[in-house]
Design an enzyme around this catalytic site. Structure first.
Site, PDB file in Angstrom:
ATOM      1  CD1 TRP A 168      -2.375  -2.149   1.513  1.00  0.00           C
ATOM      2  CD2 TRP A 168      -3.068  -0.923  -0.224  1.00  0.00           C
ATOM      3  NE1 TRP A 168      -3.436  -2.799   0.923  1.00  0.00           N
ATOM      4  CE2 TRP A 168      -3.875  -2.080  -0.140  1.00  0.00           C
ATOM      5  CE3 TRP A 168      -3.319  -0.015  -1.249  1.00  0.00           C
ATOM      6  CZ2 TRP A 168      -4.917  -2.337  -1.041  1.00  0.00           C
ATOM      7  CZ3 TRP A 168      -4.357  -0.272  -2.146  1.00  0.00           C
ATOM      8  CH2 TRP A 168      -5.132  -1.415  -2.038  1.00  0.00           C
ATOM      9  CG  ASP A 190      -3.239   4.180   4.138  1.00  0.00           C
ATOM     10  OD1 ASP A 190      -4.304   4.037   4.769  1.00  0.00           O
ATOM     11  OD2 ASP A 190      -2.973   3.576   3.082  1.00  0.00           O
ATOM     12  CE  LYS A 206      -8.617  -2.845   4.809  1.00  0.00           C
ATOM     13  NZ  LYS A 206      -9.067  -3.177   3.485  1.00  0.00           N
TER      14      LYS A 206
HETATM   15  N1  PMP Z   1      -4.369   1.615   2.154  1.00  0.00           N
HETATM   16  C1  PMP Z   1      -4.467   0.499   2.902  1.00  0.00           C
HETATM   17  C2  PMP Z   1      -3.530   0.323   4.067  1.00  0.00           C
HETATM   18  C3  PMP Z   1      -5.438  -0.461   2.598  1.00  0.00           C
HETATM   19  O1  PMP Z   1      -5.536  -1.569   3.343  1.00  0.00           O
HETATM   20  C4  PMP Z   1      -6.310  -0.241   1.492  1.00  0.00           C
HETATM   21  C5  PMP Z   1      -7.389  -1.216   1.128  1.00  0.00           C
HETATM   22  N2  PMP Z   1      -7.323  -2.467   1.558  1.00  0.00           N
HETATM   23  C6  PMP Z   1      -6.142   0.917   0.742  1.00  0.00           C
HETATM   24  C7  PMP Z   1      -5.175   1.828   1.107  1.00  0.00           C
HETATM   25  C8  PMP Z   1      -7.026   1.194  -0.438  1.00  0.00           C
HETATM   26  O2  PMP Z   1      -8.297   1.472   0.017  1.00  0.00           O
HETATM   27  P1  PMP Z   1      -9.540   1.668  -0.946  1.00  0.00           P
HETATM   28  O3  PMP Z   1      -9.793   0.356  -1.595  1.00  0.00           O
HETATM   29  O4  PMP Z   1     -10.623   2.085   0.004  1.00  0.00           O
HETATM   30  O5  PMP Z   1      -9.199   2.728  -1.915  1.00  0.00           O
END
Ligand code: PMP
Length: 347
Positions: free
Chosen positions: A89, A157, A181
């Site tokens: 991520w 994040d 989550k």
């Molecule tokens: N950052 C992290 C740490 C995540 O776990 C996720 C999704 N699992 C995201 C960003 C992306 O999130 P989204 O699908 O809501 O755009």
């Protein structure tokens, strides 16, 4: 989602608190919805200890939109954004930021977080912010420290670990988290931003990505995801009833400790993550051979244990044991893992 929250939403779905219609059918500018939004914000402030120095925004577009919004709002041409790359991520956040400005990676690791002593900002004077991902959802890597960045705002994040343990918000310039989550249903993203940072948001930033515009409009610049905000509000009330984030942290630490112990005490399963940086929310584990993966997943589903496949980019297994996953569910997983190991060769 906690079952109690879903049941409460079910009771209120068609006729919200005696108003003769669903909350989904009400105007987002109605007094009813405004009170739901305000209460959700206050409950989140109470849970996380968020002071008046910060705005709390309820936005759309998931955490991925924040990968762009952060540099668009906080980084100008004369500055550089610094990132810690500790997994899938943060890598995506970095790739997105590079579309908008100068980015430098301070440290890059896999299967562990960068040690605090392995990187520093040094004496740079062009830093717009430092960004990191405290919990790497896919890799199962969690930082065991908060990065020190001096006067440079720290951006995090927290998508997969917000509300799972106490966070000292005052150490951050900006925190964002996709909801799906520990907050509520997908479609909502929470942004907690220090008020002084909004001075950086230029008029050139598109309105829907502009923190300053959302803050001025109490997250009602356009039609917000009203039902998701309502459900998040119910989750916040549930968390308060459970004793808040401190109580949740104890339960989560215990769940994770039991699951990691089951992995470490077995000759069958292995954890790919450095012990000091193992996530309390996402627990990846590997079977002795990938040929066993399909039958593990099938058996798990039959036992009512769902969503255990590792992310498509890494394979293996991953148990995501968010707040709403009960200790009993973790025990059921451990029982199943032990049985499976026994059937497939562990003595
Ligand atoms: N950052 C992290 C740490 C995540 O776990 C996720 C999704 N699992 C995201 C960003 C992306 O999130 P989204 O699908 O809501 O755009």
């Amino acid at each position: 989602m906690p079952a109690e929250v879903l049941e409460k939403a079910q009771q209120e779905l068609v006729d919200w608190r005696g108003h003769g219609m669903s909350l989904m059918e009400m105007s987002h500018r109605s007094d009813e919805f405004l009170s739901v939004r305000a209460e959700a914000e206050q409950d989140l402030r109470d849970l996380m200890g968020i002071s008046d120095d910060y705005h709390v925004l309820f936005l759309q577009g998931g955490a991925s939109t924040q990968f762009a919004s952060v540099p668009l709002n906080l980084l100008d041409d004369s500055q550089c954004a610094y990132y810690l790359n500790s997994g899938q991520w943060s890598k995506k956040a970095i790739a997105e930021a590079r579309r908008f400005g100068r980015v430098q990676v301070l440290a890059e690791t896999r299967a562990c977080a960068p040690e605090a002593s392995s990187w520093s900002l040094g004496d740079v004077n062009d830093a717009a912010y430092v960004h990191y991902t405290p919990n790497e959802t896919i890799d199962g890597v969690e930082y065991d420290y908060v990065p020190q960045t001096g006067d440079v705002p720290l951006v995090a994040d927290f998508s997969s670990s917000i509300l799972s343990h106490p966070i000292d918000v005052s150490r951050y310039g900006l925190i964002y988290a996709g909801a799906q989550k520990n907050i509520g249903p997908a479609g909502l993203c929470v942004v907690i931003v220090r008020k002084d940072l909004l001075e950086r948001c230029s008029d050139k930033v598109p309105a829907m990505l502009n923190y300053s515009i959302h803050a001025k409009n109490d997250s009602l610049y356009n039609t917000p995801p009203t039902f998701s905000i309502y459900l998040a509000g119910l989750v916040f009330k549930w968390l308060k009833e459970k004793g808040g984030v401190e109580a949740m942290a104890k339960v989560n630490a215990d769940k994770a400790a039991r699951l990691y112990a089951a992995i470490d005490n077995s000759d069958f399963y292995t954890s790919p993550v450095h012990v000091a940086h193992r996530s309390r929310m996402n627990v990846p584990f590997i079977l002795p051979s990938p040929e066993l993966d399909a039958s593990f997943l099938q058996g798990a589903e039959q036992a009512g244990l769902m969503n255990l496949a590792g992310h498509r980019s890494v394979g293996g297994m991953r148990a995501s044991i968010y707040n709403a996953v009960s200790p009993a569910s973790v025990d059921a997983l451990i029982d199943f893992m032990q049985q499976f190991a026994h059937q497939h060769g562990e003595g």
